[in-house]
Design a protein around this motif. Structure first.
Motif, short mmCIF file in Angstrom:
data_model
loop_
_atom_site.label_atom_id
_atom_site.label_comp_id
_atom_site.label_asym_id
_atom_site.label_seq_id
_atom_site.Cartn_x
_atom_site.Cartn_y
_atom_site.Cartn_z
N ALA A 1 16.38 -5.57 1.61
CA ALA A 1 15.45 -6.01 0.55
C ALA A 1 16.05 -5.70 -0.83
CB ALA A 1 14.10 -5.30 0.71
N SER B 1 8.83 -10.84 2.44
CA SER B 1 7.38 -10.93 2.59
C SER B 1 6.92 -10.67 4.02
CB SER B 1 6.98 -12.36 2.20
OG SER B 1 5.62 -12.56 2.35
N LEU C 1 0.83 -1.21 0.00
CA LEU C 1 0.00 0.00 0.00
C LEU C 1 0.87 1.26 0.00
CD1 LEU C 1 -2.63 1.66 0.41
CD2 LEU C 1 -2.40 1.22 2.87
N LEU D 1 13.69 -12.65 4.02
CA LEU D 1 13.54 -11.42 4.81
C LEU D 1 12.04 -11.25 5.06
CD1 LEU D 1 14.41 -8.65 5.97
CD2 LEU D 1 14.30 -7.74 3.65
N GLY D 2 11.66 -11.23 6.33
CA GLY D 2 10.24 -11.10 6.59
C GLY D 2 9.95 -10.97 8.06
P1 ADP Z 1 1.77 -6.80 0.73
O1 ADP Z 1 1.38 -5.38 0.53
O2 ADP Z 1 0.64 -7.76 0.74
O3 ADP Z 1 2.65 -6.99 1.93
P2 ADP Z 1 3.17 -6.53 -1.84
O4 ADP Z 1 3.87 -7.54 -2.69
O5 ADP Z 1 2.08 -5.74 -2.47
O6 ADP Z 1 2.67 -7.28 -0.52
O7 ADP Z 1 4.23 -5.48 -1.29
C1 ADP Z 1 5.22 -5.84 -0.41
C2 ADP Z 1 6.27 -4.74 -0.38
O8 ADP Z 1 6.87 -4.71 0.90
C3 ADP Z 1 7.40 -4.97 -1.37
O9 ADP Z 1 7.95 -3.71 -1.74
C4 ADP Z 1 8.39 -5.77 -0.53
O10 ADP Z 1 9.70 -5.68 -1.04
C5 ADP Z 1 8.26 -5.08 0.81
N1 ADP Z 1 8.55 -5.88 1.99
C6 ADP Z 1 7.81 -6.88 2.52
N2 ADP Z 1 8.39 -7.37 3.65
C7 ADP Z 1 9.53 -6.67 3.83
C8 ADP Z 1 10.58 -6.71 4.83
N3 ADP Z 1 10.54 -7.57 5.83
N4 ADP Z 1 11.60 -5.82 4.70
C9 ADP Z 1 11.62 -4.95 3.65
N5 ADP Z 1 10.69 -4.87 2.70
C10 ADP Z 1 9.64 -5.71 2.78
#
Ligand code: ADP
Length: 462
Positions: free
Chosen positions: A346, A285, A22, A313-314
């Motif tokens: 990331a 994620s 978002l 990374l999550g």
């Molecule tokens: P959602 O909005 O459902 O989480 P999306 O694929 O639309 O999934 O967007 C995820 C965004 O957040 C991407 O830019 C991804 O690289 C970033 N992201 C998700 N988890 C992390 C994390 N732990 N650290 C850095 N960036 C993250």
């Protein structure tokens, strides 16, 4: 002709605050709208992470960003909750935010043609416009587009919190706020908006079904004539290996050797064996049921026995933290498990990985596959929602396709896709041509911004 005036209201916006996609969308769509001649502005809460003095700033060429200030509600490190769960005052916080969005318009003397609301946190804006502000001449021409980025997060609150919204109990019924005895903000937002959109064509169809509708399929069906599916884009000024300041060495499809340099330097940095020929699988994620991280956990033994590396990374549900902590202990030399949110890490993972996991149970749009493409990193995805609309199964015979896919939400499907990817990875010329091809795909905002403008204009003509 007067410029179209659009106020995008979001609870998170890059570069100020982000927990997921978002924020990426809210920080980049307005810039693309600006390029198309729209007077686009943004409004968001002023969290602790917002390092701006005062209550506004600009991004892009001249996109104004307004901050709603309230230290009690927003000066917190996390946006929606902490380790104890969701903040108890979330309804107070976002009802306040929604009211302030409208008050800010008046204070700034900015009467938008469209207020583009997003998710449950701003769902009360169309409700207030049609109730408290119904006869306010300032908003006489203002319409609302409401975008659902993820139908599973509806903003549900106990019935006894309803008075916090500040509206008559008469609206607490099944046509508006009531949802199985609870208050449902998203439901009211969908009902009261002039049009509703979601973030891919396939997801806009899926949410009309019982399987994906999260109980709101009937409400959405009633709005089907004004329901749109517009794919998110990404901002290539932020996501491009040619310009990315955080990766070890910039590269393009003409200098792919430098992608491997990134891989080797990254392997060294995170303590994995340095070898450009070992296939490296990345995953970035939120760790939630939706994202299918458990499928990855299930196949880790087999994956790492194939002489591969895993970089995760999550952050999210504790149950996944526990699972991946175990994996980290077991596979110290071949898995790098990073249970946190880290924007810089990331970027390095996108650049260094050969393949990228997105095995989601459902996925409204998904941004990671588009980012991966740009970095020459091949996505392995489940065919659902926006992933279905953007990733096409690679066919080694024809050389067509952009990634590896599976259908059933089961780890066996993921494993089969991995095996296929690893086999093709060994054919270096074929893999190189696949990398080069995906790097040329264009998922910038230009096309989607035009689609939004078409929808805005359609709403204004309604
Ligand atoms: P959602 O909005 O459902 O989480 P999306 O694929 O639309 O999934 O967007 C995820 C965004 O957040 C991407 O830019 C991804 O690289 C970033 N992201 C998700 N988890 C992390 C994390 N732990 N650290 C850095 N960036 C993250």
């Amino acid at each position: 002709m007067n410029k179209l005036k659009v106020l995008l209201a979001s609870s998170e916006v890059v570069p100020f605050a982000k927990t997921g996609g978002l924020a990426d969308v809210a920080g980049s769509l307005p810039l693309a709208l600006e390029e198309c001649g729209v007077d686009a502005r943004i409004i968001m809460p002023k969290y602790a992470s917002v390092k701006v003095s005062g209550d506004s700033t600009t991004i892009g060429k001249n996109v104004k960003v307004y901050f709603v200030e309230n230290d009690d509600y927003f000066k917190r490190i996390e946006l929606y909750g902490d380790k104890f769960g969701d903040y108890k005052d979330n309804l107070d916080r976002f009802a306040f935010f929604s009211r302030e969005i409208l008050e800010k318009c008046k204070k700034e003397d900015f009467a938008p043609d469209i207020i583009h609301c997003n998710e449950w946190q701003t769902a009360l804006v169309p409700v207030y416009l049609n109730t408290i502000y119904k006869y306010d001449p300032f908003f006489a021409k203002t319409k609302v587009l409401y975008t659902v980025h993820n139908l599973a997060y509806q903003g549900l609150f106990p019935k006894d919190e309803y008075p916090k919204i500040g509206l008559d109990w008469a609206l607490f019924n099944i046509d508006y706020f009531e949802f199985y005895g609870k208050v449902n903000l998203m439901k009211a937002g969908i009902v009261y908006s002039d049009a509703v959109s979601t973030v891919s064509k396939t997801y806009s169809e899926e949410i009309l079904t019982q399987e994906f509708g999260c109980g709101l399929e009937g409400v959405l069906k009633n709005r089907e004539s004004v329901l749109y599916g517009i794919l998110n884009g990404i901002d290539y000024n932020l996501w491009s290996p040619e310009k990315d300041p955080k990766i070890f060495k910039n590269y393009s499809c003409d200098s792919l050797q430098d992608k491997y340099l990134n891989k080797e330097m990254f392997q060294k940095e995170i303590g994995l064996k340095v070898d450009r020929n070992i296939p490296m699988f990345g995953m970035i994620s939120r760790l939630a049921e939706q994202k299918g991280a458990d499928f990855v956990a299930d196949i880790t033994d087999k994956l790492l026995n194939m002489k591969a590396q895993l970089v995760l990374l999550g952050t999210g549900d504790n149950k996944y933290h526990v699972i991946f902590e175990k994996i980290a202990k077991k596979y110290r030399s071949s898995a790098s498990i990073n249970l946190k949110f880290d924007a810089v890490l990331a970027q390095k993972i996108y650049a260094a990985s050969d393949m990228f996991f997105i095995p989601s149970r459902y996925e409204p749009c998904g941004l990671s596959q588009m980012i991966s493409f740009k970095y020459g990193t091949i996505p392995i995805v489940r065919q659902t929602g926006g992933l279905k609309d953007t990733v096409e199964e690679f066919n080694p015979r024809t050389g067509k396709g952009t990634g590896f896919t599976f259908v059933e939400p089961k780890s066996e499907g993921l494993l089969a896709a991995v095996k296929k990817a690893v086999m093709i990875y060994k054919d270096k010329p074929l893999w190189m041509s696949l990398m080069k091809y995906v790097m040329t795909l264009d998922y910038s905002w230009a096309a989607s911004a035009k689609e939004y403008i078409t929808v805005y204009n359609r709403i204004l003509d309604q």
